[in-house]
Design a protein around this motif. Structure first.
Motif, mmCIF file in Angstrom:
data_model
loop_
_atom_site.group_PDB
_atom_site.id
_atom_site.type_symbol
_atom_site.label_atom_id
_atom_site.label_comp_id
_atom_site.label_asym_id
_atom_site.label_seq_id
_atom_site.Cartn_x
_atom_site.Cartn_y
_atom_site.Cartn_z
ATOM 1 N N GLU A 8 0.826 -1.189 0.000
ATOM 2 C CA GLU A 8 0.000 0.000 0.000
ATOM 3 C C GLU A 8 0.870 1.253 0.000
ATOM 4 N N ALA A 9 0.336 2.334 -0.536
ATOM 5 C CA ALA A 9 1.069 3.597 -0.573
ATOM 6 C C ALA A 9 1.299 4.105 0.850
ATOM 7 N N PRO A 10 2.407 4.812 1.089
ATOM 8 C CA PRO A 10 2.659 5.377 2.425
ATOM 9 C C PRO A 10 1.516 6.297 2.835
ATOM 10 N N ARG A 11 1.199 6.315 4.094
ATOM 11 C CA ARG A 11 0.100 7.135 4.598
ATOM 12 C C ARG A 11 0.645 8.515 4.959
ATOM 13 N N VAL A 12 0.275 9.475 4.138
ATOM 14 C CA VAL A 12 0.738 10.858 4.291
ATOM 15 C C VAL A 12 -0.486 11.702 4.621
ATOM 16 N N ALA A 13 -0.383 12.528 5.647
ATOM 17 C CA ALA A 13 -1.572 13.178 6.190
ATOM 18 C C ALA A 13 -1.458 14.693 6.217
ATOM 19 N N VAL A 14 -2.642 15.301 6.225
ATOM 20 C CA VAL A 14 -2.797 16.709 6.552
ATOM 21 C C VAL A 14 -3.559 16.768 7.876
ATOM 22 N N GLY A 15 -3.070 17.541 8.806
ATOM 23 C CA GLY A 15 -3.760 17.707 10.083
ATOM 24 C C GLY A 15 -4.719 18.885 10.002
ATOM 25 N N TYR A 16 -6.003 18.616 10.206
ATOM 26 C CA TYR A 16 -7.010 19.665 10.089
ATOM 27 C C TYR A 16 -7.552 20.032 11.471
ATOM 28 N N THR A 38 0.243 12.449 18.117
ATOM 29 C CA THR A 38 0.342 11.189 18.867
ATOM 30 C C THR A 38 -0.214 10.031 18.055
ATOM 31 N N TYR A 39 -1.364 10.229 17.456
ATOM 32 C CA TYR A 39 -1.982 9.176 16.653
ATOM 33 C C TYR A 39 -1.114 8.846 15.435
ATOM 34 N N ALA A 40 -0.599 9.882 14.761
ATOM 35 C CA ALA A 40 0.213 9.670 13.567
ATOM 36 C C ALA A 40 1.468 8.870 13.891
ATOM 37 N N GLU A 41 2.127 9.198 14.991
ATOM 38 C CA GLU A 41 3.347 8.473 15.379
ATOM 39 C C GLU A 41 3.035 7.022 15.719
ATOM 40 N N ARG A 42 1.900 6.792 16.362
ATOM 41 C CA ARG A 42 1.525 5.437 16.775
ATOM 42 C C ARG A 42 1.144 4.565 15.589
ATOM 43 N N ASN A 43 0.657 5.190 14.492
ATOM 44 C CA ASN A 43 0.150 4.416 13.362
ATOM 45 C C ASN A 43 0.994 4.569 12.092
ATOM 46 N N GLY A 44 2.187 5.118 12.235
ATOM 47 C CA GLY A 44 3.079 5.198 11.080
ATOM 48 C C GLY A 44 2.605 6.147 9.997
ATOM 49 N N ILE A 45 1.995 7.250 10.393
ATOM 50 C CA ILE A 45 1.493 8.244 9.444
ATOM 51 C C ILE A 45 2.381 9.485 9.520
ATOM 52 N N ARG A 46 2.721 10.020 8.366
ATOM 53 C CA ARG A 46 3.571 11.221 8.322
ATOM 54 C C ARG A 46 2.702 12.442 8.010
ATOM 55 N N ILE A 47 2.690 13.425 8.911
ATOM 56 C CA ILE A 47 1.938 14.668 8.698
ATOM 57 C C ILE A 47 2.830 15.646 7.939
ATOM 58 N N VAL A 48 2.369 16.060 6.746
ATOM 59 C CA VAL A 48 3.182 16.931 5.901
ATOM 60 C C VAL A 48 2.691 18.377 5.896
ATOM 61 N N GLU A 49 1.470 18.607 6.371
ATOM 62 C CA GLU A 49 0.954 19.975 6.399
ATOM 63 C C GLU A 49 -0.164 20.066 7.428
ATOM 64 N N ARG A 50 -0.338 21.265 7.966
ATOM 65 C CA ARG A 50 -1.447 21.514 8.882
ATOM 66 C C ARG A 50 -2.325 22.618 8.311
ATOM 67 N N VAL A 51 -3.617 22.423 8.419
ATOM 68 C CA VAL A 51 -4.594 23.407 7.956
ATOM 69 C C VAL A 51 -5.464 23.783 9.137
ATOM 70 N N GLU A 52 -5.578 25.077 9.406
ATOM 71 C CA GLU A 52 -6.365 25.552 10.548
ATOM 72 C C GLU A 52 -7.476 26.478 10.079
ATOM 73 N N ASP A 53 -8.678 26.217 10.546
ATOM 74 C CA ASP A 53 -9.817 27.115 10.365
ATOM 75 C C ASP A 53 -10.192 27.648 11.740
ATOM 76 N N LEU A 54 -9.694 28.812 12.068
ATOM 77 C CA LEU A 54 -9.910 29.391 13.389
ATOM 78 C C LEU A 54 -11.098 30.358 13.342
ATOM 79 N N ASP A 55 -11.910 30.311 14.376
ATOM 80 C CA ASP A 55 -13.090 31.171 14.482
ATOM 81 C C ASP A 55 -14.062 30.966 13.316
ATOM 82 N N LEU A 56 -14.210 29.705 12.910
ATOM 83 C CA LEU A 56 -15.161 29.370 11.845
ATOM 84 C C LEU A 56 -16.089 28.273 12.323
ATOM 85 N N SER A 57 -17.373 28.469 12.101
ATOM 86 C CA SER A 57 -18.380 27.508 12.546
ATOM 87 C C SER A 57 -18.349 26.254 11.692
ATOM 88 N N GLY A 58 -18.740 25.135 12.294
ATOM 89 C CA GLY A 58 -18.832 23.880 11.567
ATOM 90 C C GLY A 58 -20.136 23.708 10.830
#
Length: 498
Positions: A8-16, A38-58
């Motif tokens: 399988e392809a390496p698991r590469v993640a964006v943290g949202y 913590t989760y990424a390190e435990r499951n062999g996932i590499r976080i390559v970017e972080r995206v933040e939506d601050l002060d925005l409603s869901g």
């Protein structure tokens, strides 16, 4: 979450990360990011970017970065999206499921690190949807609590919040008090509008020229000044709607006016004259109406190729859609259809396609063509990258080896440049081909639309329909029960009008 299998392809993640304007759980972005790490390190996932939506409603995805995240999956920058909890993805079940389907369609997966379910199973998907439904419920409850608090403040003669209001100063102890400078300027605007007949544009220019600014420090515009004056706050009033959703934010929408506890800066007589003049100059009559319908902007008359209008006039039993040209000048034979009949026809069309309708099933060639074009694009990109590396290696050899003949270097470089130019032209053609082919898997959208049709609001149904429907054509005819009177033009088919 199942473990990664060999091949399988390496698991590469964006943290949202999302923090709402309501600050529901008051969970900081730092804590959310820590749980993702913590989760990424435990499951062999590499976080390559972080995206933040601050002060925005869901509640609404429109202003948030979810489209950017989906684009990153399509472009291969990441294949996993890490959240703190499912509520960070969204607090609107309909839109949450729709965007989850887009992520999965693009080949990615979304994981809530503290609510980790195996969404490849039916039980896991059910558990995920339950958490999203709970998030929506919590949002609704928060909205109800705010609504009750606002109503209580209005009953006490207070505005619903203590935000800046032009013409006044504010303190917790004294409340709103007229500001010596801006109060006179605002009162002068009312007088000039009513007595001298000056326009909002003229009043805006006057305020800006005299150095006055909005609460956010911006220049006044015609719209912002009109909205400010329409509140009636300067007349000592607190406004509200008996129908909260009616007629948008216009002056006509507010039909309940209470005396506030703050001091007015204009007379009630001047306010009534202003209000009467504003209502008289409005483009539409001051009435409460629904601003949006399930099929707004989608229903067309094929004779004149103009949008049809939803109306309750004409002596018919209930709302119906009529040819706009026919209503205006009768130059078109026109067509009409009852709204409830159109609702029934469109529901049947959606359910049929959700169950694997013939039109969708016969469109397998489009999906295969899209897959082939994508594979070809990847090969073209790889070839361009290979030739660029080859040219770089040639330059390294030439600069490192003093005995390397310059003529040989220039000859080989010219050959590589020619190959690179041809490869770049092929790459551009491949990209154009991919952009021209519709790669959307409409089955997921139809499934979501069919599941939520009966419970979705008109605006939510309109949003989903616009993703699968290019146009709904209503032909003129006397056979009222003839289903062929309605022709749905789907987005995956070529538009015969173009």
């Amino acid at each position: 979450m199942p473990p990664k299998r060999n091949g399988e392809a390496p698991r590469v993640a964006v943290g949202y990360t999302r923090v709402s304007t309501k600050r529901e759980e008051m969970i900081s972005p730092e804590l959310q990011a820590h749980e993702q790490d913590t989760y990424a390190e435990r499951n062999g996932i590499r976080i390559v970017e972080r995206v933040e939506d601050l002060d925005l409603s869901g509640r609404d995805f429109a202003r948030r970065s979810v489209d950017y995240i989906v684009k990153g999956i399509i472009e291969g920058r990441w294949n996993v999206v890490l959240l703190w909890k499912w509520s960070r993805w969204g607090r609107n079940l309909l839109q949450s499921r729709l965007y989850l389907a887009e992520v999965e369609q693009a080949g990615g997966e979304v994981i809530a690190v503290t609510e980790d379910f195996d969404t490849t199973t039916s039980v896991g998907k059910f558990s995920r949807d339950q958490m999203l439904a709970i998030a929506e419920l919590q949002s609704n409850q928060i909205g109800e609590n705010w609504k009750e608090a606002h109503e209580r403040r209005r009953r006490m003669g207070l505005p619903h919040n203590g935000q800046f209001r032009f013409g006044y100063t504010y303190s917790r102890g004294a409340g709103y008090q007229p500001d010596p400078v801006s109060a006179d300027a605002l009162a002068d605007c009312y007088k000039r509008y009513v007595e001298a007949g000056e326009s909002m544009r003229s009043l805006t220019q006057m305020l800006n020229a005299n150095g006055h600014r909005t609460g956010r420090g911006n220049l006044f515009t015609n719209i912002s000044l009109g909205r400010l004056m329409d509140t009636g706050f300067a007349a000592g009033l607190i406004r509200e709607k008996s129908n909260p959703g009616g007629n948008g934010n216009t002056l006509a929408a507010y039909d309940v006016w209470r005396m506030g506890v703050h001091e007015p800066i204009i007379s009630m007589e001047l306010w009534e004259k202003y209000r009467e003049k504003r209502l008289a100059s409005a483009e539409t009559a001051p009435r409460l109406r629904s601003p949006k319908h399930s099929f707004s902007g989608l229903v067309y008359c094929p004779q004149c190729k103009k949008r049809m209008r939803r109306t309750t006039g004409g002596g018919r039993n209930g709302p119906h859609w009529r040819c706009r040209t026919r209503l205006q000048n009768k130059s078109c034979p026109g067509a009409s259809i009852m709204d409830d009949r159109l609702e029934k026809i469109m529901r049947e069309w959606v359910v049929e396609n959700a169950q694997g309708g013939d039109t969708i099933e016969e469109d397998a060639d489009r999906i295969r063509a899209a897959q082939k074009a994508t594979t070809n694009l990847a090969a073209c990109e790889a070839e361009v990258a290979r030739l660029k590396r080859k040219r770089t290696r040639l330059l390294d050899v030439y600069t490192d080896d003093e005995s390397y003949d310059k003529g040989d270097y220039l000859k080989k470089k010219a050959e590589i440049d020619r190959d690179l130019e041809r490869a770049d032209l092929t790459l551009r053609a491949a990209r154009k081909r991919v952009n021209e082919i519709d790669t959307t898997d409409y089955r997921d959208i139809f499934t979501t639309l069919a599941d939520l049709w009966d419970n979705a609001t008109p605006s939510e149904k309109r949003e989903l329909l616009s993703k699968v429907v290019r146009r709904i054509e209503v032909r003129a005819g006397t056979e009222k029960r003839k289903l062929s009177k309605v022709n749905v033009v789907p987005r995956w088919m070529p538009d015969p009008w173009e």
